[in-house]
Design a protein around this motif. Structure first.
Motif, PDB file in Angstrom:
ATOM      1  N   ALA A  59       1.440   5.539  -0.456  1.00  0.00           N
ATOM      2  CA  ALA A  59       0.849   6.852  -0.262  1.00  0.00           C
ATOM      3  C   ALA A  59       1.802   7.910  -0.767  1.00  0.00           C
ATOM      4  CB  ALA A  59       0.537   7.085   1.217  1.00  0.00           C
ATOM      5  N   LEU A  61      -1.857  13.823   3.297  1.00  0.00           N
ATOM      6  CA  LEU A  61      -2.002  12.900   2.175  1.00  0.00           C
ATOM      7  C   LEU A  61      -2.396  13.640   0.908  1.00  0.00           C
ATOM      8  CD1 LEU A  61      -3.882   9.766   3.579  1.00  0.00           C
ATOM      9  CD2 LEU A  61      -1.498   9.917   2.836  1.00  0.00           C
ATOM     10  N   VAL A 102       2.713   5.054   8.300  1.00  0.00           N
ATOM     11  CA  VAL A 102       3.392   5.216   7.025  1.00  0.00           C
ATOM     12  C   VAL A 102       4.889   5.326   7.266  1.00  0.00           C
ATOM     13  CG1 VAL A 102       3.079   7.735   7.048  1.00  0.00           C
ATOM     14  CG2 VAL A 102       3.474   6.554   4.872  1.00  0.00           C
ATOM     15  N   LEU A 122      -0.451   7.522  10.188  1.00  0.00           N
ATOM     16  CA  LEU A 122      -0.897   8.016   8.889  1.00  0.00           C
ATOM     17  C   LEU A 122      -1.674   9.326   9.031  1.00  0.00           C
ATOM     18  CD1 LEU A 122      -0.958   7.371   5.848  1.00  0.00           C
ATOM     19  CD2 LEU A 122      -3.122   6.177   6.230  1.00  0.00           C
ATOM     20  N   PRO A 130      -3.258   2.762  11.277  1.00  0.00           N
ATOM     21  CA  PRO A 130      -2.325   2.702  10.140  1.00  0.00           C
ATOM     22  C   PRO A 130      -1.141   3.649  10.317  1.00  0.00           C
ATOM     23  CG  PRO A 130      -4.340   3.850   9.529  1.00  0.00           C
ATOM     24  CD  PRO A 130      -4.581   3.268  10.881  1.00  0.00           C
ATOM     25  N   LYS A 152       0.855  -1.184   0.000  1.00  0.00           N
ATOM     26  CA  LYS A 152       0.000   0.000   0.000  1.00  0.00           C
ATOM     27  C   LYS A 152       0.888   1.231   0.000  1.00  0.00           C
ATOM     28  CE  LYS A 152      -3.861  -2.245   2.348  1.00  0.00           C
ATOM     29  NZ  LYS A 152      -4.748  -2.249   3.529  1.00  0.00           N
ATOM     30  N   LEU A 162      -5.093   5.648  -0.866  1.00  0.00           N
ATOM     31  CA  LEU A 162      -3.855   4.920  -1.132  1.00  0.00           C
ATOM     32  C   LEU A 162      -3.908   4.306  -2.518  1.00  0.00           C
ATOM     33  CD1 LEU A 162      -3.637   2.951   2.243  1.00  0.00           C
ATOM     34  CD2 LEU A 162      -2.672   5.213   1.739  1.00  0.00           C
ATOM     35  N   VAL A 199       2.381   2.063   3.541  1.00  0.00           N
ATOM     36  CA  VAL A 199       1.416   2.105   4.633  1.00  0.00           C
ATOM     37  C   VAL A 199       1.157   0.691   5.139  1.00  0.00           C
ATOM     38  CG1 VAL A 199      -0.952   2.722   5.284  1.00  0.00           C
ATOM     39  CG2 VAL A 199       0.363   4.202   3.739  1.00  0.00           C
ATOM     40  N   ASP A 200       1.081   0.567   6.456  1.00  0.00           N
ATOM     41  CA  ASP A 200       0.807  -0.732   7.076  1.00  0.00           C
ATOM     42  C   ASP A 200      -0.065  -0.494   8.300  1.00  0.00           C
ATOM     43  OD1 ASP A 200       0.809  -3.438   7.454  1.00  0.00           O
ATOM     44  OD2 ASP A 200       2.983  -3.630   7.695  1.00  0.00           O
ATOM     45  N   GLU A 201      -0.635  -1.583   8.806  1.00  0.00           N
ATOM     46  CA  GLU A 201      -1.446  -1.509  10.009  1.00  0.00           C
ATOM     47  C   GLU A 201      -0.573  -1.726  11.235  1.00  0.00           C
ATOM     48  OE1 GLU A 201      -4.598  -0.640  10.388  1.00  0.00           O
ATOM     49  OE2 GLU A 201      -4.782  -0.330   8.220  1.00  0.00           O
TER      50      GLU A 201
END
Length: 294
Positions: A4, A75, A23, A70, A21, A2, A205, A14-16
């Motif tokens: 951004a 963004l 970045v 995030l 989330p 993912k 994203l 991007v990750d959880e």
């Protein structure tokens, strides 16, 4: 993966995480000087073209870099200065059916040629980001013309080409994102009605094609002020993603980073100043956008 675009048009993965989330800035893993100017940022189109070669380095940078929440970054739309935005018309059967009533109301009759699948162009300047408002043109609002939402799966072209065979078309896809094709309902040409500034919100994203796999399983939803308007799966597309890519490439050379809006699901309807739109695609994320008068 993912991806951004954030802050000074940096590239992030991007990750959880446990608290939501995050970045990680992976811009330096691209191996070239960073150009923050979206009008000259050829690095983005090179990434779209070269992602298979760059993927491992980006993943390594994401594992070792500093993670930031995030929601702490600014963004942007996950696309920079595409050479073109291609959009599909009449690509869901129920949308084609509902457009008879829409055209009777807004045009006084049905334009039969507009009920067939085809592609058209939108101005790249209509792109806006996941935290920008949709701005309705003053003269359109004052004239009482309807302006509609259309929530769509968007293809981001990777390796471009001409006359791409349908069976290999997915090899030419860099990834997917979520977009809204905001539309004035009038007798004007599609490209004119859909190219006002902020009429192509995009994001939040870009999810690369290797993570999505078969895009037919993606669900697309849109609510207006909490009321559900659109809810479909990409499997309902009359012309599926591989056929769209192949068809478009027979008319125009697809270049890395080009965008293809795959078509409006049924449930289109008017938006007004003061509305809030929430659009969502499973695995990609949500756009929450306010509507205001220009």
């Amino acid at each position: 993966m993912k991806l951004a675009l954030f802050d000074d048009h940096r590239l992030g993965v991007v990750d959880e995480a446990a608290n939501g989330p995050v970045v990680v800035d992976v811009t330096d893993a691209l191996g070239r000087p960073h150009d923050p100017d979206p009008l000259t940022a050829g690095w983005w189109r090179a990434l779209a073209r070269d992602y298979p070669r760059l993927r491992e380095g980006l993943a390594d940078a994401a594992r070792t870099g500093e993670a930031r929440p995030l929601d702490s970054v600014a963004l942007h739309a996950p696309a920079l200065n595409p050479s073109k935005i291609i959009a599909c018309a009449c690509n869901y059967a129920d949308h084609v059916a509902e457009m008879h009533d829409v055209q009777e109301r807004t045009l006084g009759g049905v334009e039969s040629w507009m009920m067939n699948f085809d592609v058209f162009l939108k101005a790249p300047s209509s792109l806006s980001g996941p935290r920008d408002a949709i701005v309705l043109p003053e003269e359109i609002v004052a004239a009482g013309q309807e302006i509609h939402h259309e929530s769509e799966l968007v293809i981001v072209v990777g390796e471009g080409g001409t006359d791409i065979p349908e069976e290999s078309a997915l090899d030419h896809v860099f990834g997917y994102t979520l977009g809204l094709d905001i539309t004035v309902r009038s007798a004007a040409d599609r490209s004119r009605r859909k190219s006002y500034d902020t009429f192509s919100p995009l994001g939040p994203l870009l999810v690369t094609a290797d993570e999505i796999g078969d895009p037919a399983g993606l669900e697309i939803r849109l609510d207006v002020n909490g009321e559900k308007r659109q809810d479909v799966r990409a499997a309902d597309l009359l012309t599926p993603v591989p056929a769209i890519v192949s068809y478009a490439s027979r008319m125009m050379t697809l270049l890395p980073g080009d965008l293809i809006f795959t078509g409006a699901p049924p449930g289109v309807g008017p938006i007004e100043p003061g509305d809030t739109l929430r659009s969502w695609i499973g695995g990609i994320g949500e756009l929450a956008l306010d509507v205001r008068r220009g």
